[in-house]
Every structure is written in C-alpha cells, then in structure tokens.
Design a protein around this motif. Structure first.
Motif, PDB file in Angstrom:
ATOM      1  N   GLN A   1     -33.485  -1.330  -2.294  1.00  0.00           N
ATOM      2  CA  GLN A   1     -34.076  -2.605  -1.885  1.00  0.00           C
ATOM      3  C   GLN A   1     -34.134  -3.488  -3.121  1.00  0.00           C
ATOM      4  OE1 GLN A   1     -37.910  -1.782  -0.213  1.00  0.00           O
ATOM      5  NE2 GLN A   1     -37.055  -0.806   1.608  1.00  0.00           N
ATOM      6  N   ARG A   2     -34.395  -4.762  -2.897  1.00  0.00           N
ATOM      7  CA  ARG A   2     -34.502  -5.710  -4.009  1.00  0.00           C
ATOM      8  C   ARG A   2     -35.885  -6.337  -4.008  1.00  0.00           C
ATOM      9  NH1 ARG A   2     -29.867  -6.444  -7.453  1.00  0.00           N
ATOM     10  NH2 ARG A   2     -28.157  -5.458  -6.352  1.00  0.00           N
ATOM     11  N   SER A   3     -36.360  -6.572  -5.215  1.00  0.00           N
ATOM     12  CA  SER A   3     -37.625  -7.302  -5.349  1.00  0.00           C
ATOM     13  C   SER A   3     -37.334  -8.781  -5.114  1.00  0.00           C
ATOM     14  CB  SER A   3     -38.199  -7.096  -6.748  1.00  0.00           C
ATOM     15  OG  SER A   3     -37.417  -7.805  -7.707  1.00  0.00           O
ATOM     16  N   PRO A   4     -38.363  -9.586  -4.926  1.00  0.00           N
ATOM     17  CA  PRO A   4     -38.133 -11.031  -4.779  1.00  0.00           C
ATOM     18  C   PRO A   4     -37.365 -11.625  -5.964  1.00  0.00           C
ATOM     19  CG  PRO A   4     -40.377 -10.503  -4.125  1.00  0.00           C
ATOM     20  CD  PRO A   4     -39.782  -9.252  -4.712  1.00  0.00           C
TER      21      PRO A   4
ATOM     22  N   GLY B   1     -34.978 -10.057  -7.473  1.00  0.00           N
ATOM     23  CA  GLY B   1     -33.629  -9.488  -7.480  1.00  0.00           C
ATOM     24  C   GLY B   1     -33.498  -8.142  -8.175  1.00  0.00           C
ATOM     25  N   HIS B   2     -34.600  -7.571  -8.650  1.00  0.00           N
ATOM     26  CA  HIS B   2     -34.543  -6.260  -9.304  1.00  0.00           C
ATOM     27  C   HIS B   2     -34.330  -5.162  -8.270  1.00  0.00           C
ATOM     28  CE1 HIS B   2     -35.827  -7.875 -13.163  1.00  0.00           C
ATOM     29  NE2 HIS B   2     -36.761  -8.569 -12.514  1.00  0.00           N
ATOM     30  N   ARG B   3     -33.509  -4.193  -8.630  1.00  0.00           N
ATOM     31  CA  ARG B   3     -33.319  -3.039  -7.752  1.00  0.00           C
ATOM     32  C   ARG B   3     -34.604  -2.209  -7.733  1.00  0.00           C
ATOM     33  NH1 ARG B   3     -27.918  -3.569  -9.898  1.00  0.00           N
ATOM     34  NH2 ARG B   3     -26.381  -3.108  -8.280  1.00  0.00           N
ATOM     35  N   LEU B   4     -34.997  -1.792  -6.546  1.00  0.00           N
ATOM     36  CA  LEU B   4     -36.196  -0.978  -6.369  1.00  0.00           C
ATOM     37  C   LEU B   4     -35.819   0.305  -5.635  1.00  0.00           C
ATOM     38  CD1 LEU B   4     -38.708  -3.756  -5.218  1.00  0.00           C
ATOM     39  CD2 LEU B   4     -38.417  -2.805  -7.531  1.00  0.00           C
TER      40      LEU B   4
END
Length: 135
Positions: free
Chosen positions: A35-38, A40-43
């Motif tokens: 998933q991506r954080s708001p 754009g970081h990969r989570l």
C-alpha cells in the motif's frame, strides 16, 4: 507488531536486505505490491519481515528465486505433496550431494596437481604424470 506497517527502509533494515531487494522481489512476484501512504511511501505489513527472512533462508539453502516463488505459491494454495517443501527439499538435497561429489573430485585433482608440482598447464598436459583430466 502484528497489524503494524513498515516503510521500505524500516522493512529492509528489519529483514537484513536493501530497499532495491524489496523492489526486485515485488517485480518477481515474491512480495505483494505494498500500500502507499498519502505521501507515496511504500507501506508493508509487519509480517513481510518473516516472509523476507524465509526467502533469504531458502536462497542460502540453495533454492533459486524461481524455486522459492514456487514454494511460496504452493504454500499459499495448500501445496500438494509433490510440489511442497518436502519434495523440493529432497530434490535439492540430491543436487547438493551431487555438487559435493563433484567438488570432492575437483579438490582431490587439485591436490594431486599440487603434489605433482604442475606449474605450467600446457607442459603438464604433455607429461605422463599429469593428474589433470586433460585427456
């Protein structure tokens, strides 16, 4: 840690790999796209640490990434006995034992070459006492 998420750097550090490895494993299908954080970081789910450790351990045991992918897929889909870890481990053990046999022959031949005093491969090849399998 269950239920928590890790950013790429945190996951890489926790699993002992680099971030490029994460992206490569994603492209190979070994890891699900995160998933991506708001921002754009990969989570990644925290359980991904275990998955990465499993992949690296399997590689250290001699399994290729394709074989690891097959093993993971078999595990996810309730693997059949002919495609699961037991069968693959038996096959890999046979391969390792064959490599050990080959390496033993190589080691013994190199020891013989050292004992014979071979210094020049071409000159040694012409000698009757050359232990190297050039014939």
């Amino acid at each position: 840690m269950t239920g928590s998420v890790l950013r790429s750097g945190q996951l890489a550090d926790a699993a002992g790999v680099n971030q490029q490895t994460l992206r490569y494993y994603e492209r190979r299908g070994l890891l699900d796209s995160p998933q991506r954080s708001p921002g754009g970081h990969r989570l990644y789910p925290s359980e991904t640490v275990t998955l990465l450790r499993v992949i690296k351990t399997a590689q250290r045991l001699g399994f290729t990434l394709n074989e690891v992918a097959d093993l993971l897929d078999a595990g996810r889909h309730g693997g059949r006995s002919d495609t699961g870890l037991q069968a693959r481990a038996r096959e890999k053990l046979i391969e390792v034992e064959q490599r050990l046999t080959d390496l033993t022959v190589i080691r013994d031949t190199l020891r013989d070459a050292i004992s014979a005093g071979c210094d020049d491969l071409v000159a040694c090849a012409d000698s009757a006492c050359c232990p190297l399998p050039l014939r």
